[in-house]
Design an enzyme around this catalytic site. Sequence first.
Site, short mmCIF file in Angstrom:
data_model
loop_
_atom_site.label_atom_id
_atom_site.label_comp_id
_atom_site.label_asym_id
_atom_site.label_seq_id
_atom_site.Cartn_x
_atom_site.Cartn_y
_atom_site.Cartn_z
N ASP A 84 78.74 66.01 99.20
CA ASP A 84 78.36 67.41 99.03
C ASP A 84 76.88 67.34 98.69
OD1 ASP A 84 77.60 69.86 97.84
OD2 ASP A 84 79.71 70.33 97.51
N HIS A 85 76.02 67.70 99.62
CA HIS A 85 74.61 67.37 99.41
C HIS A 85 73.99 68.12 98.23
CE1 HIS A 85 73.57 70.99 101.79
NE2 HIS A 85 72.38 70.91 101.25
N HIS A 105 79.63 73.70 97.74
CA HIS A 105 78.38 73.66 96.97
C HIS A 105 78.44 74.51 95.69
CE1 HIS A 105 77.01 71.70 100.49
NE2 HIS A 105 76.61 72.74 101.17
C1 BG6 Z 1 75.10 73.39 104.42
C2 BG6 Z 1 75.69 74.58 105.11
O1 BG6 Z 1 76.11 72.62 103.82
O2 BG6 Z 1 74.18 73.83 103.41
C3 BG6 Z 1 74.58 75.44 105.72
O3 BG6 Z 1 76.57 74.14 106.14
C4 BG6 Z 1 73.57 75.80 104.69
O4 BG6 Z 1 75.13 76.60 106.33
C5 BG6 Z 1 73.09 74.58 103.92
O5 BG6 Z 1 72.47 76.42 105.36
C6 BG6 Z 1 72.21 74.96 102.76
O6 BG6 Z 1 71.67 73.82 102.20
P1 BG6 Z 1 70.29 73.86 101.41
O7 BG6 Z 1 70.12 72.49 100.87
O8 BG6 Z 1 69.24 74.24 102.43
O9 BG6 Z 1 70.44 74.91 100.37
#
Ligand code: BG6
Length: 380
Positions: free
Chosen positions: A79-80, A142
């Site tokens: 989960d980044h 997230h």
């Molecule tokens: C991803 C989603 O996991 O996270 C995207 O699939 C989203 O839809 C993105 O745009 C948002 O990530 P960050 O790091 O740009 O907030």
Amino acid sequence: MVRDNQIPDRILYYLATPPVMYELVPTALKQNHMNRATTAGGWRRIVVEKPFGTSLETAQKLNCRLTAIFHEDEIYRIDHYLGKETVQNILVLRFSNGIFEPLWGRHYIDSVEINVSESIGIEERGKYYDKSGAMRDMIQNHLMQLMGFVAMESPAVFDPEPIRDEIVKVFRAVRPYADEEIDKYVVRGQYEGYQEEKDVTPGSTTETFVVMKFYIDNWRWSRVPFFLSTGKKLPEKNSEVIIHFKATPHLLFAGQCSGGSCNKLVIRIQPDEGISLKFGLKIPGAGFRVKQISMDFRYDSITKDSLPDAYERLLLDAMLGDSTLYSRSDALEASWKFIDPVLAWWKKKGDKGLYYYPPGQDGPVEKIRLIAIPEACPCE
Ligand code: BG6
């Protein structure tokens, strides 16, 4: 242990693939005996991207299939958001400082808001997004993980399993919605023009905006509302956690804030990463007039280096065998358990209760009935 060709027998597989491959690739690895190290001291690990399933049932099935091929401690569900420096810092802020702990709970916190707004739309991802929607794409993973870090108890030691145990406890304590409560506590929207995007089914009822209010039924958080919100095509990209503290019980000064907006701790995840604490101070001079001020910390004040990319950190951790910042299967299942009934309810209702909003604006106006809009602060 080193093999004949001097390459250590350690392989990390990273499935940055469409979800349909999450079963196929591991199965093929097993068929070709590539899921087990061939020498003592060697290892095989697999990193699986989100979305991990599309419901509780599919997540459980996927867990079953994967754990038949790899051991649980070899599976890294990414989960980044957990790779973001600012998200990890929530744990350090909370657990390396004694001053926040006494305030962190029902006695002093009025509400907790977690917002992840995006200005982009679905880009070229219609095929995936139309089946997913904001709830599966952002909230189930997230935002729930962020909420876990904000709401968890301190682990006894800073090790992966005790930390992940505490997160699971939070997810399990989230109060489930009864069907008839869903429309009251959850607002969904879709930006105008979404249905004309590439690979989106005409008439699609997929949500591109969600705001939800819920409670965590435990001693710390009893009766403290949590608000999670996310959306695409909003005015700006901005992710933040806002802790709204309770107001003073009695107003003494002119200009003093009177609502939950007076004292707040704002943790800015991105952009403009930092932390601000808002409180009232006397305006210098005669009398006792109060002004709301902000004590700010910015990440660029401690390092001029750009913050490491979330994936750099997470992939390095997987290579080092550290799963602290990866989701465990029981946590994922607990989050699906909470989300599933909402998705089922929306499916049943179709476009009834889906609100449309113009791109570039703040989401559907109906969210107002839900969002904790603290009393406007006259002096901020
Ligand atoms: C991803 C989603 O996991 O996270 C995207 O699939 C989203 O839809 C993105 O745009 C948002 O990530 P960050 O790091 O740009 O907030």
